[in-house]
Scaffold this active site. Structure first.
Site, PDB file in Angstrom:
ATOM      1  N   GLU A   1      39.892   9.344  29.065  1.00 38.83           N
ATOM      2  CA  GLU A   1      40.105   9.706  30.466  1.00 38.83           C
ATOM      3  C   GLU A   1      39.174   8.847  31.317  1.00 38.83           C
ATOM      4  O   GLU A   1      37.972   8.770  31.031  1.00 38.83           O
ATOM      5  CB  GLU A   1      39.801  11.193  30.696  1.00 38.83           C
ATOM      6  CG  GLU A   1      40.004  11.621  32.141  1.00 38.83           C
ATOM      7  CD  GLU A   1      39.567  13.056  32.400  1.00 38.83           C
ATOM      8  OE1 GLU A   1      39.838  13.561  33.504  1.00 38.83           O
ATOM      9  OE2 GLU A   1      38.931  13.658  31.510  1.00 38.83           O
TER      10      GLU A   1
ATOM     11  N   ARG B   1      33.410  15.013  15.496  1.00 40.67           N
ATOM     12  CA  ARG B   1      32.808  14.504  16.729  1.00 40.67           C
ATOM     13  C   ARG B   1      31.405  14.005  16.415  1.00 40.67           C
ATOM     14  O   ARG B   1      30.682  14.597  15.612  1.00 40.67           O
ATOM     15  CB  ARG B   1      32.750  15.622  17.774  1.00 40.67           C
ATOM     16  CG  ARG B   1      32.051  15.226  19.084  1.00 40.67           C
ATOM     17  CD  ARG B   1      31.876  16.454  19.961  1.00 40.67           C
ATOM     18  NE  ARG B   1      31.048  16.164  21.121  1.00 40.67           N
ATOM     19  CZ  ARG B   1      31.508  15.982  22.345  1.00 40.67           C
ATOM     20  NH1 ARG B   1      32.799  16.062  22.570  1.00 40.67           N
ATOM     21  NH2 ARG B   1      30.691  15.733  23.358  1.00 40.67           N
TER      22      ARG B   1
ATOM     23  N   LYS C   1      30.715  14.068  29.941  1.00 42.04           N
ATOM     24  CA  LYS C   1      30.758  13.155  31.086  1.00 42.04           C
ATOM     25  C   LYS C   1      30.394  13.875  32.381  1.00 42.04           C
ATOM     26  O   LYS C   1      29.824  13.269  33.298  1.00 42.04           O
ATOM     27  CB  LYS C   1      32.140  12.513  31.182  1.00 42.04           C
ATOM     28  CG  LYS C   1      32.375  11.455  30.120  1.00 42.04           C
ATOM     29  CD  LYS C   1      33.692  10.730  30.311  1.00 42.04           C
ATOM     30  CE  LYS C   1      34.873  11.567  29.898  1.00 42.04           C
ATOM     31  NZ  LYS C   1      36.141  10.824  29.925  1.00 42.04           N
TER      32      LYS C   1
END
Length: 748
Positions: free
Chosen positions: A239, A459, A469
């Site tokens: 994103e 992860r 973020k």
């Protein structure tokens, strides 16, 4: 450990086999002399290559020396054939030139970790003795020398043991007397009877090296389910709401790895469905960061390119009774989903849903109160299947398409649709999305689109590090950091600015592979890998703290300064040379001066010994100056203190040494913990220093070692005398959150 009996002619030992076995920790019993009737032939050369493949397969530490993907194993075989050119006098230099060019952008010959190929070529060079030693000094092949020295640094003990026993000035010779004698007369060939696999388990040299495969430490031991060579398409879909960080890098590199392994395609897709968070700045820097990682993709796509089709799909699902428009307030909707309570809007007619959908498209006052939800199962134990949201209204303009749309698809709705439309065969997702996998497949089924195989990996979580973020953006907006490329940030640009080599990051990530185990990783391991890459090649320079530096007067040194040209790196000629000025008056650090006693003999690095005759102190007992004499005939081995120093001249350059620590003081923040409660008030330390005049030539991004201080990356090069050169400290895997000031080196 594994053991085997090896026989060979005394005048022609198989250096490559001996080196690979030694690095892999396999015990070899040597049977000498070689039986006269079994001289070396083409058939036995083939046998030696089988030996190399076998040892590479059974080796567990380092892992995957040979057993890799089909493509990488083929590349290793190519190097096993190529090594013979190094033994040919006419072809030797041409071969060195070819390998030097090949290593321009590579750390290893094959893939991102050491393989049999590296050890075999290394042995081929070392086996020529003085010929290679002379060529190294010529500086004609800097990439080859860098690679050779890096391998020697990492596996020096094992390799030096082999070369010391079998290599003379003229090249490979007879083995030393230390070789143990065996009982086998197989002429370099081995069978199951001669070999014990790792930890005592038998292994067949022809079975593909099954031993040790349960220890999956690299991606070469992991397969994509159902993947076919030439028929794999993957996507990396960040994103554009921030810069690429180390967590994204793992996903990107794994996608890249599998795309190359299966000779497939990789699409770089921007999941730009939330105009409130996204911008062109983030898109541009994500492309830059992906390029920095060396990731190759076939094309760039945007989810926003599919908005018309996504809107058509939403309407199709409403007409089929598989979705509905809901105007329930968000907080109430969240509570109902947790409690498994159906919305009052779930029973709307198709006409009601389509009418409200038009209001959403228009962004009207009524429309912005609504969202589209999938009609899945409100009683499912997996809460992700309890009627997830497919579309929401957002009045903000989109960074690519402006204010054309007022309703935007959610990630949960857009991702499976675009994956199917773009022909993605395998969607790599971190295990944090595990509970949403059922939702992904259910939505694809309701849409009537082809299925996509989800493949999970863990992860990447790092200690004392935030990868959200949203939280990283808070640091930027609050001015706590300089920007997204701050060296304290886990972004690709941040860690590169701090001095991390991309080769180290790639090796670190691929060592973990596609494991599903959730681990909180230490930064030390990454920085240790980085040190092994930079130390063999980075230039050495000298700095002295500007504050409270102490003058040492050497009374028997001529008043007229003189200059010598010395190497910037004593073991790597490719680093070049530097001019060192020798003067009667020199500067040393206050901490060093305070550690010296009167009449003590010390070593001045790159000069020789000196005896300190007089120490002057102020009223508080602080050393203010020293007087001594140069004592070049003294032995460096007898001194306790090895001191860095600088001449007292106007040519010294000003330095600003910046060392960074972690931004937070807790290894891992829980979801309910606030960042503000764990901010590190001392995450940045600046030291004013003076450096040798050669540092005027440092380039932006160049990595150096300041002797007795550590490694640094040039962040701001020399501009003018009034502006200091800015050097950023590079962790070496052993330092704490902020590096201590230098002290005199004590001899044990």
């Amino acid at each position: 450990m594994a053991g085997m009996v090896l026989a060979f002619p005394p005048d022609n030992p198989p250096l490559a086999v001996l080196a690979v076995a030694r690095v892999a920790g396999l015990h070899l019993s040597l049977d000498l002399p070689f039986p006269p009737a079994r001289r070396r032939s083409e058939l036995e050369l083939k046998g030696l290559q089988q030996l190399l493949r076998y040892i590479g397969r059974v080796a567990q530490d380092p892992p995957a020396l040979y057993e890799r993907s089909a493509q990488e194993s083929q590349e290793i075989d190519m190097w096993l054939d190529y090594v013979s050119t190094l033994s040919s006098g006419a072809e030797f230099e041409a071969a060195c030139a070819n390998i030097d060019g090949y290593l321009l952008l590579r750390t290893f010959l094959v893939g991102y970790s050491i393989s049999v190929a590296d050890i075999v070529i290394w042995s081929g060079l070392a086996g020529t003795g003085q010929r290679w030693a002379s060529l190294k000094k010529s500086n004609k092949y800097p990439n080859l020398v860098r690679w050779f020295d890096a391998i020697a640094t990492q596996y020096g003990e094992a390799l030096n043991e082999v070369t010391a026993a079998y290599v003379g000035k003229r090249g490979v010779g007879k083995p030393g007397p230390s070789g143990s004698r065996g009982v086998d007369q197989a002429g370099g060939q081995i069978t199951k009877a001669n070999v014990q696999g790792p930890k005592g388990k038998g292994d067949d040299a022809t079975n593909g090296g099954a031993a040790g495969k349960d220890k999956a430490v690299t991606t070469s031991e992991v397969d994509l389910p159902g993947a076919k060579v030439g028929d794999v398409r993957l996507r990396f879909a960040p994103e554009p709401s921030g810069y690429l960080h180390i967590g994204h890098a793992k996903a990107a590199l794994l996608n890249h790895y599998f795309a190359q392994r299966y000779k497939g395609e990789l699409i770089l897709r921007f999941d730009d469905t939330n105009p409130a968070k996204e911008s062109n700045e983030f898109v541009e820097n994500l492309i830059k960061d992906v390029s920095t990682l060396g990731i190759e993709y076939c094309k760039i796509t945007y989810t926003s390119d599919y908005f018309p089709q996504l809107m058509e799909m939403a309407e199709k699902l409403m007409r089929e009774g598989k979705a509905y428009v809901d105007d329930t307030p968000r907080e109430t909707m969240q509570k109902e989903r947790m409690d498994g309570i159906e919305s009052k809007c779930r029973g709307h007619s198709i006409e009601q849903n389509l009418a409200l959908w038009k209001e959403m498209i228009a962004g009207s006052e009524r429309g912005v109160q609504c969202c589209i939800r999938g009609k899945l199962d409100m009683q499912d134990p997996n809460k992700s299947l309890r009627d997830p949201v497919y579309f929401r209204c957002n009045p903000l303009p989109h960074h690519r398409i402006g204010d054309k749309y007022k309703a935007y698809p959610t990630y949960d709705f857009a991702c499976p649709f675009v994956d199917a439309i773009e022909g993605i065969t395998h969607a790599l997702r971190s295990s944090e999305y595990h509970d949403r996998n059922a939702q992904y497949y259910r939505i694809l089924g309701d849409m009537g689109l082809r299925q996509v195989q989800i493949y999970e990996f863990s992860r990447l979580n790092m200690v004392y590090t935030l990868l959200s973020k949203r939280k990283l953006k808070w640091f930027v907006e609050m001015g706590i950091v300089e920007g997204w490329d701050d060296p304290r940030f886990p972004t690709v640009q941040g860690i590169v600015r701090r001095g991390l080599k991309i080769e180290a990051l790639i090796e670190f990530i691929l060592q973990q592979g596609a494991s599903k185990n959730l681990n909180l990783m230490e930064w030390d391991k990454l920085w240790t890998i980085n040190k092994k890459i930079i130390d063999p090649v980075c230039a050495r320079h000298t700095a002295v703290n500007e504050e409270r530096r102490v003058l040492l007067l050497l009374s028997n040194v001529p008043e007229t300064p003189f200059v010598r040209i010395i190497p910037r790196h004593k073991k790597y000629e490719g680093a070049g040379s530097k001019a060192t000025t020798y003067t009667q008056r020199i500067w040393i650090d206050f901490a060093d001066a305070s550690a010296i006693s009167e009449n003590e003999e010390v070593t001045l690095m790159d000069w020789g010994n000196a005896i300190v005759k007089e120490i002057k102190k102020d009223g508080e007992g602080n050393v203010t100056s020293l007087t001594g004499v140069l004592h070049l005939e003294g032995s460096v081995k007898t001194t306790k203190l090895k001191l860095t120093w600088l001449p007292e001249t106007d040519e010294l350059v000003r330095l600003s040494l910046i060392e960074y620590g972690y931004l937070i003081t807790k290894k891992k923040l829980e979801e309910d913990e606030e960042v503000t409660d764990f901010l590190n008030p001392c995450s940045r330390k600046v030291t004013a220093a003076l450096g040798d005049t050669n540092m005027r030539n440092l380039k932006h991004g160049e990595v150096i070692q300041l002797e007795r201080r550590g490694y640094f990356r040039c962040d701001v090069p020399y501009l003018r005398a009034s502006k200091p050169i800015v050097l950023v400290g590079i962790p070496d895997g052993r330092q704490g959150m902020v590096s201590p000031a230098p002290v005199a080196t004590q001899k044990p």
